[in-house]
Scaffold this active site. Structure first.
Site, PDB file in Angstrom:
ATOM      1  N   HIS A  31      -0.962   0.271 -10.123  1.00  0.00           N
ATOM      2  CA  HIS A  31      -1.607  -0.736  -9.257  1.00  0.00           C
ATOM      3  C   HIS A  31      -2.031  -1.979 -10.056  1.00  0.00           C
ATOM      4  CE1 HIS A  31      -3.929  -1.224  -5.239  1.00  0.00           C
ATOM      5  NE2 HIS A  31      -3.638  -2.404  -5.748  1.00  0.00           N
ATOM      6  N   ARG A  67       0.849  -1.189   0.000  1.00  0.00           N
ATOM      7  CA  ARG A  67       0.000   0.000   0.000  1.00  0.00           C
ATOM      8  C   ARG A  67       0.886   1.239   0.000  1.00  0.00           C
ATOM      9  NH1 ARG A  67      -3.390  -2.575  -1.773  1.00  0.00           N
ATOM     10  NH2 ARG A  67      -5.465  -3.067  -0.981  1.00  0.00           N
ATOM     11  N   GLU A  93      -3.851   7.245  -4.218  1.00  0.00           N
ATOM     12  CA  GLU A  93      -3.996   6.919  -5.645  1.00  0.00           C
ATOM     13  C   GLU A  93      -5.444   7.096  -6.100  1.00  0.00           C
ATOM     14  OE1 GLU A  93      -2.312   2.872  -5.147  1.00  0.00           O
ATOM     15  OE2 GLU A  93      -4.227   2.105  -5.834  1.00  0.00           O
TER      16      GLU A  93
HETATM   17  C1  8YV Z   1      -6.642  -5.305  -6.034  1.00  0.00           C
HETATM   18  C2  8YV Z   1      -4.984  -5.136  -4.118  1.00  0.00           C
HETATM   19  O1  8YV Z   1      -6.715  -5.642  -7.333  1.00  0.00           O
HETATM   20  O2  8YV Z   1      -6.143  -7.048  -3.408  1.00  0.00           O
HETATM   21  C3  8YV Z   1      -5.608  -6.002  -3.085  1.00  0.00           C
HETATM   22  O3  8YV Z   1      -5.553  -5.642  -1.905  1.00  0.00           O
HETATM   23  O4  8YV Z   1      -4.261  -4.276  -3.780  1.00  0.00           O
HETATM   24  C4  8YV Z   1      -5.202  -5.286  -5.580  1.00  0.00           C
HETATM   25  O5  8YV Z   1      -4.432  -6.277  -6.072  1.00  0.00           O
HETATM   26  C5  8YV Z   1      -7.268  -3.986  -5.839  1.00  0.00           C
HETATM   27  O6  8YV Z   1      -7.091  -3.596  -4.532  1.00  0.00           O
HETATM   28  C6  8YV Z   1      -8.718  -3.977  -6.241  1.00  0.00           C
HETATM   29  O7  8YV Z   1      -9.590  -4.015  -5.177  1.00  0.00           O
END
Ligand code: 8YV
Length: 325
Positions: free
Chosen positions: A290, A243, A272
């Site tokens: 991301h 994150r 973001e």
């Molecule tokens: C997701 C992510 O695709 O799963 C997670 O926590 O960071 C990502 O890989 C994104 O957050 C969509 O919700």
């Protein structure tokens, strides 16, 4: 019996939407409008639809205020993510709202992106691509865009969960030495020779590459700050696929400018889709939007996980398999 209504905040892969629509009265967001960033709008739509469940994603405004204002019909929040930092879990518990996530199915894909960024940072792949695309490449030269090899380097994995351990497997193939920092030491069969550090200082001083896999939230905010960066070896690399909130961007930019951090690779950002503007002017940082879990296979599997969880609670009266609150 009427099918339970599911409010879906994001455009999902076609197959996932088709299965959702066959099982539930799914209210989709086919145009991927950005309304889920607005908590009041989530509440309004959930009330209007009489939703029993909300299928949300990272970045959606599932804060305490939104959760407290949800209509009583909403029983479950199934997030299309493993991370849950966008959801106030205490507020969900207080309201008796079930929360589920999508663990396991995205570990390999996210580790792939960490590995990609590690190579991009070490081998200056982004710089090279920009050079070619700009028509500025004048031909092979012995000293052009020399990077560093990963072979034999010490990879420090911060957060040795499923994603961190997948990355360790990949890095062993590059003959890297694996070090890790985690809340606690993992079992030897999961460690597979990786070296556990029980202090941040020892960990940061030992490694050549830092790959960050810790969750977001207040407890980890700006974990990588100027003080910790100063403890890293000069010329180290930094990669973050966890994150964005866990990095102090100003401190990392200063270290990238001074060269104390040779290069970095980022897939996630604080606030973001905004990106800390100074990164954009730096050649020695690779920036991805991301993409961690963005494979066709993984996004289908994440959708399947959400559906399993919604089905368990709303149609089978069972405990959802990936319950986090
Ligand atoms: C997701 C992510 O695709 O799963 C997670 O926590 O960071 C990502 O890989 C994104 O957050 C969509 O919700």
């Amino acid at each position: 019996m009427a099918k339970p209504v599911i409010l879906v905040t994001r455009k999902l892969p076609d197959g996932v939407e088709a299965r959702l629509s066959s099982l539930f009265d799914a209210r989709l967001n086919p145009a991927d409008d950005p309304w889920p960033r607005d908590g009041a709008e989530i509440v309004r739509r959930a009330a209007e639809a009489g939703a029993a469940g909300i299928l949300c994603a990272a970045g959606d405004a599932m804060d305490a205020r939104t959760i407290a204002a949800l209509p009583p019909s909403v029983r479950i929040l199934a997030t299309f993510s493993v991370g849950t930092d966008h959801i106030d879990l205490d507020a969900a518990r207080a309201r008796g709202l079930v929360v589920t996530n999508t663990p396991e199915v995205l570990s390999f894909a996210t580790a792939e992106i960490a590995f990609t960024l590690m190579l991009m940072a070490a081998r200056r792949a982004g710089e090279g691509e920009r050079l070619v695309r700009a028509g500025a490449w004048t031909g092979w030269a012995p000293t052009q865009l020399m990077g560093v090899t990963l072979e034999g380097k010490k990879l420090g994995i911060l957060g040795f969960g499923r994603i961190g351990r997948e990355l360790a497997q990949m890095a062993r193939g590059m003959r890297m030495e694996i070090h890790y920092r985690n809340r606690s030491r993992v079992a030897p069969d999961l460690e597979e020779g990786a070296i556990f550090h029980d202090s941040d200082d020892g960990f940061l001083a030992a490694i050549d590459v830092l790959s960050m896999h810790i969750p977001g939230g207040e407890a980890t905010r700006k974990w990588l700050d100027a003080e910790r960066i100063a403890k890293m070896k000069p010329g180290a690399l930094v990669v973050n696929t966890g994150r964005g909130t866990t990095v102090d961007d100003a401190a990392l930019v200063a270290a990238l400018r001074s060269g104390h951090i040779r290069a970095a690779g980022l897939d996630v950002y604080d606030g973001e889709p905004s990106v800390f503007p100074s990164y954009l002017g730096l050649e020695n940082v690779a920036l991805l939007p991301h993409l961690g879990s963005a494979t066709i296979e993984t996004r289908d599997a994440m959708g399947a996980r959400c559906i399993e969880n919604l089905e368990a609670l709303l149609m089978k009266d069972q405990e959802p398999p990936c319950r986090v609150a």
